[in-house]
Motif scaffolding. Sequence first.
Motif, short mmCIF file in Angstrom:
data_model
loop_
_atom_site.label_atom_id
_atom_site.label_comp_id
_atom_site.label_asym_id
_atom_site.label_seq_id
_atom_site.Cartn_x
_atom_site.Cartn_y
_atom_site.Cartn_z
N TRP A 1 0.72 -1.04 0.42
CA TRP A 1 0.35 -0.06 0.06
C TRP A 1 1.12 1.15 -0.42
N GLY B 1 0.88 2.04 -3.07
CA GLY B 1 -0.59 2.34 -3.91
C GLY B 1 -1.02 1.01 -4.58
N ARG C 1 5.89 0.44 -9.08
CA ARG C 1 4.95 1.73 -9.25
C ARG C 1 6.52 2.92 -9.57
N ASN D 1 2.86 6.65 -2.09
CA ASN D 1 1.69 6.66 -2.74
C ASN D 1 1.29 7.78 -1.65
#
Lengths: 253, 253
Positions: A31, A34, A164, B144
Amino acid sequence: MTDTPETRQPNFILVRPQMGENIGAAARGMWNFGLDRMRVVAPRDGWPNERAVALASGAGRLLDHAGMFDDVSAAVADCTYVFATTARPRGITLPVVTPERAMQQARAMLAEGGRVGVLFGPERSGLENEDIARANAIITVPVNPEFPSINLAQCVLLCAYEFRRAEDATPPEVLEMARTRLATHAEVTALADHAEARLEEAGFFFPEDKAERMRRNLRQVWSRLPLTEADVQTFHGMLRQMVRWAEGKRRGR
Amino acid sequence: MTDTPETRQPNFILVRPQMGENIGAAARGMWNFGLDRMRVVAPRDGWPNERAVALASGAGRLLDHAGMFDDVSAAVADCTYVFATTARPRGITLPVVTPERAMQQARAMLAEGGRVGVLFGPERSGLENEDIARANAIITVPVNPEFPSINLAQCVLLCAYEFRRAEDATPPEVLEMARTRLATHAEVTALADHAEARLEEAGFFFPEDKAERMRRNLRQVWSRLPLTEADVQTFHGMLRQMVRWAEGKRRGR
């Protein structure tokens, strides 16, 4: 959940994980970058797992929505391409890719509508050959050969980071400005002129035969420094203050 | 310790770390990627730290040799360039770089004889503005934005990973071969010929007006697959066995 090329993600599949702590840390690592599609195959301590929830802190949602499977075959059934994370294996014929290359490939396949799974093995033993045989390629993290043990959550973190990074639009370098901007060429030139004039008065450019070179070097210093508009004002202020100080001295104050 | 361009490393500097566990995990993350120059500034629980040693497992040597400092100023005194890891700061004018760019720059500066430090802040609060002001640039991990909290050991791991990646010679992709090699063009052609001949006999290329296209498609399949020498032998064997089976059938066995 909407399925657009921008939101498509690989499924990170934890195979027979042992410690709840590591499941929670893996969720956090995903997380952080993302990713939120976790699958879990036959966790040793059952499900839900309290330790996993405690360690996941802000990423607990991933555990709530994690897919649970009895075996690897079921967990990858809908995948069109499967990566297995493992040290470079023996006795198996498969492409071996870096995390960077793998996540670039994953992005490309996802953009074309593919479904990608990434297998992560249990903490002690890693993936079995039987699990690896279900993969289309192997991800091997290029670790220090003298200390190659990287843990489950670290491996997940690096893969998520690389996924990412594969589309990250962050510029590699920006100059962060605190209420200012870079000085213009004219502002820097005006500062250089100001400094040169004051230093001329102060007798800085001495002896005469070196003066030209000293002036040129000083010009180059001002040009080379990434001065902001605020820096330029500061230097102007310093020069003015030096003059005031020198004048005070001369008047004997 | 020998100091050649190949062995030069940045110093990873843990500033006022709180949990021994995180110091140990940071040591592991560094050594996973071949880095072993750790410095520690004013650790909360003193030094040596039992929890750090327990968590470092195979990387305990880094703790034994870690430099201990009372403040950041002393810890970076010999450095020619200092990075501070922090979320993108406000009110400070400094270059902000990705971990990738930072570690490429670090390699380049080290190769020219520079000494590089990387500051990592305490777990809860991160680096103070006063610490950041001693840095030449800021490293911000592109996380994120919904979940930007990355922990100390993770941040160390990613920087160490990027430092290694900046000169890593691992090819992005290799085909790992289990006692075999990729088939030569001639071997693949022989297999295509063999298959085409058998399928011809079996009446596969039908109807006649589509036969030419079917033959071409099949040729393309053989060329496209990354067949190994062992795969080619397997297919030859399958074709021969089909013939034996068909002949047996025709003889009514």
